[in-house]
Design an enzyme around this catalytic site. Structure first.
Site, PDB file in Angstrom:
ATOM      1  N   CYS A 177       0.842  -1.202   0.000  1.00 43.51           N
ATOM      2  CA  CYS A 177       0.000   0.000   0.000  1.00 43.51           C
ATOM      3  C   CYS A 177       0.880   1.256   0.000  1.00 43.51           C
ATOM      4  CB  CYS A 177      -0.952   0.040   1.182  1.00 43.51           C
ATOM      5  SG  CYS A 177      -2.044  -1.377   1.315  1.00 43.51           S
ATOM      6  N   ARG A 221       3.555  -0.693  -4.912  1.00 41.41           N
ATOM      7  CA  ARG A 221       3.366  -1.174  -3.538  1.00 41.41           C
ATOM      8  C   ARG A 221       1.980  -1.775  -3.323  1.00 41.41           C
ATOM      9  NH1 ARG A 221       7.136   1.725   0.178  1.00 41.41           N
ATOM     10  NH2 ARG A 221       5.723   1.132   1.851  1.00 41.41           N
ATOM     11  N   TRP A 271      -3.113  -2.678  -1.514  1.00 39.05           N
ATOM     12  CA  TRP A 271      -2.967  -4.127  -1.636  1.00 39.05           C
ATOM     13  C   TRP A 271      -3.949  -4.735  -0.648  1.00 39.05           C
ATOM     14  CZ3 TRP A 271      -1.370  -8.220   1.615  1.00 39.05           C
ATOM     15  CH2 TRP A 271      -1.110  -9.422   0.952  1.00 39.05           C
ATOM     16  N   ASN A 326      -2.178   2.117   5.991  1.00 36.53           N
ATOM     17  CA  ASN A 326      -1.378   0.939   5.655  1.00 36.53           C
ATOM     18  C   ASN A 326      -1.247   0.094   6.910  1.00 36.53           C
ATOM     19  OD1 ASN A 326      -0.971   2.077   3.173  1.00 36.53           O
ATOM     20  ND2 ASN A 326       1.191   2.556   3.482  1.00 36.53           N
ATOM     21  N   GLY A 327      -1.289  -1.228   6.769  1.00 33.60           N
ATOM     22  CA  GLY A 327      -1.121  -2.105   7.920  1.00 33.60           C
ATOM     23  C   GLY A 327      -2.351  -2.956   8.158  1.00 33.60           C
ATOM     24  N   GLU A 374      15.379 -19.637  -6.120  1.00 25.59           N
ATOM     25  CA  GLU A 374      15.067 -18.279  -6.561  1.00 25.59           C
ATOM     26  C   GLU A 374      14.542 -18.292  -7.996  1.00 25.59           C
ATOM     27  OE1 GLU A 374      14.832 -14.052  -6.901  1.00 25.59           O
ATOM     28  OE2 GLU A 374      14.578 -15.520  -5.293  1.00 25.59           O
ATOM     29  N   LYS A 431      10.841 -16.878  -9.167  1.00 28.35           N
ATOM     30  CA  LYS A 431      10.635 -15.862 -10.196  1.00 28.35           C
ATOM     31  C   LYS A 431       9.624 -16.338 -11.236  1.00 28.35           C
ATOM     32  CE  LYS A 431      12.864 -12.671  -8.585  1.00 28.35           C
ATOM     33  NZ  LYS A 431      12.261 -13.155  -7.370  1.00 28.35           N
ATOM     34  N   GLU A 467       6.081 -16.361  -9.718  1.00 36.09           N
ATOM     35  CA  GLU A 467       5.602 -15.022  -9.373  1.00 36.09           C
ATOM     36  C   GLU A 467       4.985 -14.297 -10.558  1.00 36.09           C
ATOM     37  OE1 GLU A 467       8.048 -12.677  -6.003  1.00 36.09           O
ATOM     38  OE2 GLU A 467       9.292 -13.387  -7.639  1.00 36.09           O
ATOM     39  N   HIS A 525      14.099 -39.124  -4.695  1.00 39.08           N
ATOM     40  CA  HIS A 525      13.364 -39.377  -3.462  1.00 39.08           C
ATOM     41  C   HIS A 525      11.934 -38.840  -3.521  1.00 39.08           C
ATOM     42  CE1 HIS A 525      16.843 -41.007  -1.447  1.00 39.08           C
ATOM     43  NE2 HIS A 525      17.554 -39.933  -1.798  1.00 39.08           N
ATOM     44  N   LYS A 585       4.860  -4.960  -3.630  1.00 38.44           N
ATOM     45  CA  LYS A 585       6.222  -4.727  -3.141  1.00 38.44           C
ATOM     46  C   LYS A 585       6.182  -4.279  -1.679  1.00 38.44           C
ATOM     47  CE  LYS A 585      10.458  -4.496  -5.002  1.00 38.44           C
ATOM     48  NZ  LYS A 585      11.007  -5.615  -5.772  1.00 38.44           N
TER      49      LYS A 585
END
Length: 633
Positions: free
Chosen positions: A2, A27, A73, A119-120, A506, A510, A513, A529, A628
């Protein structure tokens, strides 16, 4: 997550608010909105992007000299107009308030006197909601945020600052808020606890601003005051003042104005199609900047404002790394370096899990946090938990020098990746690896394990990294060809061994995402396995294959894949003797880079994910459900 922008001025501030939102959209982009004082409370909200909101504003000619804006967000409540910020209070006696706001979903409503963005997450919102409904307050959304607006309204008695002070005492959770009241034009109150908030001081001496990030105010002001945990700011035309969490007035010396050059140019795409592509190609410069001035290895590279790294390094016997997401994978890579080069026992923990489990504290542990923003809620909470257990030796690898993480850790190394707008982290990750490798060498030196010859060799290798990365970026056309194969797939496996297993993780992250292809990573030795059961010709298998001590073992794992009809996509060093053949696609890396090889091998995986997402037509920079700077738990 946010973004907040707010302003008090003697001029129309809507263009500044919308410009700030466009810079903070990375964000959170589930919805956005602006509210201003204009003979009452007025607002525009949208579940589209900021550009659509701007069209709405132009059509309605929305304007005012006091206002707030937000890009969201979603946490509580789906992305919908009635859940979008800013929120208004709706309470007893609403008939006396201003005209109905017909734009909100759910029908006409009459706004009260308070407008707020947040925000939060407010953890006790259910209890507060029930109490406020009992008082006659009407809720228009499913958000926890609307509770704060109504609570402040219920406590308002002619002084907004006092109402906010009283309200935040009832809130449990994390918040950064900006709020104004129609009964007090030209006044804006901000408060923070667990989420970042800054105050911008206008050059004209009249206009002042609030924002969740200095980049929102680039080109408007570079004079920034960083609010600390629990601070409350009262902003009025031509003046402002602050109090701390005990509501004690703060002097200018306690919260100084800092000159912050947040370049708006960082938000310009230039010749690139997406920010992610731009940031992938900025990695040579980001690494050069991160390593700038490092001519020798010394603990002083990590000194904090009030702590000596040399002293701390002599007083530790283990390392605990705390991080989330991509930063966690950089920590996993660093574990291999720290244990093989510095010979120090190292544990890596997912921050959101560490704080909630019983662990065995060791006062001689160096707690290392890794975070791009320095405001990651889970990592900050994990740090505070470690400190509460008596582990006071702390160090952060962080990209923002003014962040809460840097302020709360004894020691720090500031990476210089620059602003990263693409949600999927790229240059921040490689810059973190550079900082962590320096930490490894500094700890090795303090433990008497780094000879002059080894130090010289490592410094030479690090200086060559930007050129080596440029050579890897030249492989982009070959990765585009691979991406065409991956685009129709729905699943992929990534394999690595040793130091390169975290790089495989990683790479899988990516791909999932931004392309929405399900991808998993495994240590290649674990293939037999269980995961081998998934291998078919429809499951591409990406293999990170540097010419290191585990290469022959890795080749055996690759044969296991081919024997089951799997198709391999191999990133191989030039001298690894892995050849392309039916079902085996090979891209040769320009050179083998020893301990620093992970920093090179991750770049083709970033490019593969990027071009696969482009081929699938997804929103690369703003992938669904993500944002973000994760400042909520």
């Amino acid at each position: 997550m946010c973004g907040i922008v707010g302003a008090v001025s003697n001029q129309n501030i809507v263009p500044i608010l919308v410009q700030g939102l466009s810079r903070l959209e990375y964000r959170g982009y589930d919805s956005c909105g602006v509210a201003v004082y204009a003979n009452g409370l007025q607002r525009a909200r949208s579940t589209s992007r900021v550009s659509e909101l701007m069209e709405q504003i132009n059509t309605t000619h929305l304007g005012g000299t006091t206002g707030i804006a937000h890009t969201r967000w979603a946490t509580h409540g789906a992305p919908a107009v009635h859940n979008a910020h800013p929120h208004f209070s709706y309470g007893p006696g609403a008939d006396a308030y201003s005209k109905p706001d017909e734009k909100s979903e759910g029908g006409p409503s009459r706004p009260g006197r308070v407008a707020l963005v947040h925000n939060g997450i407010i953890e006790n919102h259910d209890q507060l909601r029930a109490a406020l409904q009992a008082k006659g307050y009407v809720f228009q959304s499913q958000t926890d945020t609307e509770v704060i607006a109504h609570l402040i309204d219920s406590l308002y008695d002619g002084d907004l600052f006092e109402a906010v002070k009283a309200a935040i005492g009832s809130l449990r959770g994390a918040y950064a808020i900006a709020v104004f009241c129609k009964d007090e034009p030209n006044r804006l109150i901000g408060a923070r606890a667990g989420s970042p908030l800054i105050l911008g001081v206008g050059a004209d001496g009249q206009s002042h601003y609030l924002a969740s990030d200095a980049m929102a105010l680039a080109g408007v002001t570079d004079q920034i005051v960083y609010l600390e945990e629990g601070d409350v700011a009262d902003i009025q035309l031509g003046k402002y003042w602050l109090v701390d969490k005990a509501f004690k007035p703060l002097s200018p010396a306690q919260r100084p104005v800092k000159t912050v050059h947040a370049h708006s140019g960082a938000a310009e795409l230039g010749p690139y199609r997406h920010y992610m592509q731009k940031e992938i190609f900025e990695q040579p410069r980001a690494i050069a900047d991160t390593l700038q001035g490092v001519d020798s290895i010394m603990p002083e590279l990590f000194d904090g404002a009030n702590a000596s790294a040399a002293r701390v390094f002599k007083d530790i016997d283990s390392v605990l790394i705390l991080a989330c997401g991509t930063s966690y994978y950089s920590g996993c890579t660093a574990k291999y370096w720290l244990e093989s080069i510095a010979k120090i026992p190292t544990q890596v923990e997912v921050a959101s899990e560490y704080r909630y489990r019983d662990s065995v504290p060791n006062a001689r542990t160096l707690v290392v946090t890794i975070t791009q923003s320095g405001e990651t809620a889970d990592t900050l909470a994990a740090l505070r938990h470690a400190q509460s257990l008596g582990m006071t030796h702390t160090l952060t690898i962080c990209n923002v020098a003014t962040s809460a993480m840097v302020r709360e850790c004894e020691l720090a190394y500031i990476t210089r990746a620059g602003v990263e707008i693409g949600v999927a982290s790229t240059k921040a990750f490689t810059a973190q690896l550079a900082g962590l490798f320096l930490l490894t060498l500094a700890l090795a030196q303090s433990r008497g394990l780094l000879s002059d010859a080894e130090e010289a060799r490592h410094i030479t290798a690090m200086r060559h990294l930007p050129a080596a990365l440029q050579a890897v970026l030249a492989l982009e056309p070959q990765l585009i060809a691979w991406a065409q194969d991956f685009a129709p797939k729905e699943n992929a496996l990534f394999l690595g061994r040793g130091l390169h297993y975290p790089i495989a993780m990683e790479g899988a992250l990516k791909l999932k995402e931004i392309s929405y292809i399900h991808a998993e990573a495994y240590p290649a030795g674990e293939l037999k396995h269980g995961p081998l059961a998934l291998v078919t010709s429809a499951m591409p298998v990406v293999t990170v294959a540097p010419n290191d001590a585990l290469l022959e073992k890795l080749k055996s794992n690759m044969h296991e894949v081919r024997a089951r009809g799997g198709v391999l996509y191999v990133l191989a060093d030039a001298d690894s003797h892995i050849e392309s053949s039916e079902g085996v696609h090979v891209i040769r890396m320009p050179e083998h880079y020893g301990e620093l090889s992970p920093m090179l091998h991750v770049v083709p995986l970033q490019l593969l994910a990027y071009h696969t997402a482009c081929a699938r037509g997804t929103d690369v920079d703003k992938p669904r459900n993500l944002a973000k700077s994760v400042t909520v738990e």
